[in-house]
Design an enzyme around this catalytic site. Structure first.
Site, short mmCIF file in Angstrom:
data_model
loop_
_atom_site.label_atom_id
_atom_site.label_comp_id
_atom_site.label_asym_id
_atom_site.label_seq_id
_atom_site.Cartn_x
_atom_site.Cartn_y
_atom_site.Cartn_z
N CYS A 195 0.86 -1.20 0.00
CA CYS A 195 0.00 0.00 0.00
C CYS A 195 0.89 1.24 0.00
O CYS A 195 0.63 2.23 -0.68
CB CYS A 195 -0.90 0.03 1.23
SG CYS A 195 -1.86 -1.46 1.51
N HIS A 199 1.05 4.92 -1.94
CA HIS A 199 0.41 6.01 -1.19
C HIS A 199 1.31 6.70 -0.16
O HIS A 199 0.88 7.64 0.49
CB HIS A 199 -0.88 5.50 -0.56
CG HIS A 199 -1.87 5.01 -1.59
ND1 HIS A 199 -2.52 5.86 -2.43
CD2 HIS A 199 -2.24 3.76 -1.95
CE1 HIS A 199 -3.31 5.17 -3.24
NE2 HIS A 199 -3.14 3.89 -2.99
N ARG A 238 -12.28 -0.49 -2.07
CA ARG A 238 -11.02 0.05 -2.63
C ARG A 238 -9.84 -0.86 -2.29
O ARG A 238 -8.94 -1.04 -3.10
CB ARG A 238 -10.78 1.46 -2.09
CG ARG A 238 -9.73 2.21 -2.88
CD ARG A 238 -10.26 2.57 -4.26
NE ARG A 238 -9.21 2.99 -5.17
CZ ARG A 238 -8.53 2.16 -5.95
NH1 ARG A 238 -8.76 0.86 -5.94
NH2 ARG A 238 -7.60 2.61 -6.78
N CYS A 242 -7.30 -2.42 -4.99
CA CYS A 242 -5.84 -2.23 -4.94
C CYS A 242 -5.13 -3.58 -4.97
O CYS A 242 -4.12 -3.74 -5.67
CB CYS A 242 -5.44 -1.46 -3.69
SG CYS A 242 -5.72 0.31 -3.81
#
Lengths: 281, 103
Positions: A195, A199, A238, A242
């Site tokens: 992740c 991000h 979401r 992802c």
């Protein structure tokens, strides 16, 4: 002389042990400070509260279009539908207000929360399903549809209030928090992405046509109306997307993995205002 | 004695491979699929299943159903290798994730 050096080295080694042990346990407060500090250092032009606007803080993100979209937001139907669902009585005459503190109004920023009875993290969606089951109804899927509509309504009543996720000093809560942290930073899938790869490390940069939203504030605008989806979806929707993008088979929507991930990720944005529901490309 | 023509030599060289391909059996394919399935279960237990693994595994099972045992064995072997890679990735990340963490 040589013996003295050995004694000194041994003393140094033993004196370091308690420090190492003290630093080994989860420390959510220190993590939040470091996490928010990282973004403020890397992207100093963005005011802290503006992080809830995700990619629209960056050039080339379609900010002008987004501003226009918010004049007649595509999620407004979901809010209306969610309000009706929220106020509709269960067969036993109760409503969702019976299951939540403050009657379910303005409380979205407290989720996910740790439930000391079950020892598990409860997202707002999971709490809604618990309420339904407690009142003789079936669970809803956690990703979209009526669940997303109801979450949208409960979230809009919380707009502007600060995110306040509490990680109590309970070993089970701390373990869940740490598991979420590990999930967030672990690379997975055939593309070997975490992740954080997108991000944190690439926040604000482009991935094909999209600007990557910073992890800070990323949960504040959920549920989201995504143009790609053509509908409103929850945070776990979401997460699933992802995972698929990096070639990893996703977990189940109500899995401990996703609950813990939401727990860690939302806690990182403590203090930022709730901005959901939001809209994204 | 006349030397053997080149084409004949090449044909003879390929014989063992052809024989091996012809040797693929239902039992062999099922064994390969079972071996891949065990690795896939291990990857799932580590929360790190790859789509590519599952695609290869599905291809193996489909080939086995059609009676193409050689293709089933090959696809199952590929699924097993991909599962091994995902398991290795998950094991590495048990320690490596901390190096990515903001501190």
């Amino acid at each position: 002389m040589r013996i003295g050096l050995v004694v000194l080295a041994l003393l140094a080694a033993f004196s370091a042990v308690p420090v190492a042990l003290a630093g080994a346990g989860p420390d959510p407060a220190a993590d939040i400070k470091a996490f928010q500090g990282h973004f403020r250092t890397e992207l100093p032009a963005i005011p802290l509260a503006a992080y809830v606007n995700g990619p629209y803080n960056f050039p080339g993100s379609g900010r002008a279009q987004w501003k226009q979209i918010t004049e007649f937001p595509p999620y407004s139907f979901a809010i209306d539908s969610g309000k009706v669902l929220f106020e509709t009585k269960f067969p036993n005459g109760k409503t969702y207000t019976s299951c939540f503190s403050e009657g379910g109004i303005g409380i979205a920023g407290n989720y996910p929360m740790f439930d000391p009875k079950t020892g598990r993290v409860v997202t707002l969606g999971v709490a809604i399903n618990r309420c339904r089951v407690a009142n003789g109804l079936k669970k809803w899927p956690l990703t979209k549809g009526k669940m997303a509509d109801l979450v949208a309504y409960m979230t809009v009543t919380s707009r502007g209030r600060p995110i306040d996720v509490v990680v109590p000093n309970d070993p089970r809560a701390l373990a869940a928090y740490e598991a979420g942290k590990e999930y967030f930073y672990s690379r997975r899938g055939q593309l070997n992405f975490s992740c954080a790869s997108c991000h944190v490390q690439a926040a604000g940069k482009r991935l094909r046509g999209n600007v990557l939203a910073p992890a800070l504030g990323i949960t504040a605008s959920f549920p989201l109306y995504r143009s790609k989806w053509g509908s409103i979806g929850t945070l776990v929707r979401r997460f699933i997307g992802c995972n698929k993008k990096v070639g990893s088979v996703p977990d189940k929507p109500d899995s401990a993995a996703y609950r813990d991930l939401a727990y860690f990720l939302t806690a990182m944005s403590n203090g930022l205002p709730i901005a959901g529901p939001g809209s994204r490309p | 004695m006349k030397p053997l023509p080149l084409v004949l030599i090449a044909g003879l060289a390929l014989l063992p491979a052809a024989a091996l391909a012809g040797d693929a059996t239902s039992a062999g394919a099922q064994q390969a699929i079972a071996a891949a399935e065990a690795k896939i279960s291990a990857a799932a237990a580590m929360q790190n299943q790859w789509f590519a693994t599952m695609a290869a595994f599905r291809a193996a099972k489909a080939a086995e159903r059609k009676g193409d045992y050689a293709a089933a064995e090959a696809a199952a072997a590929e699924a097993g290798k991909l599962a091994d890679l995902s398991i290795a990735q998950a094991r590495r990340q048990k320690a490596l994730w901390q190096s990515e963490a903001v501190r």
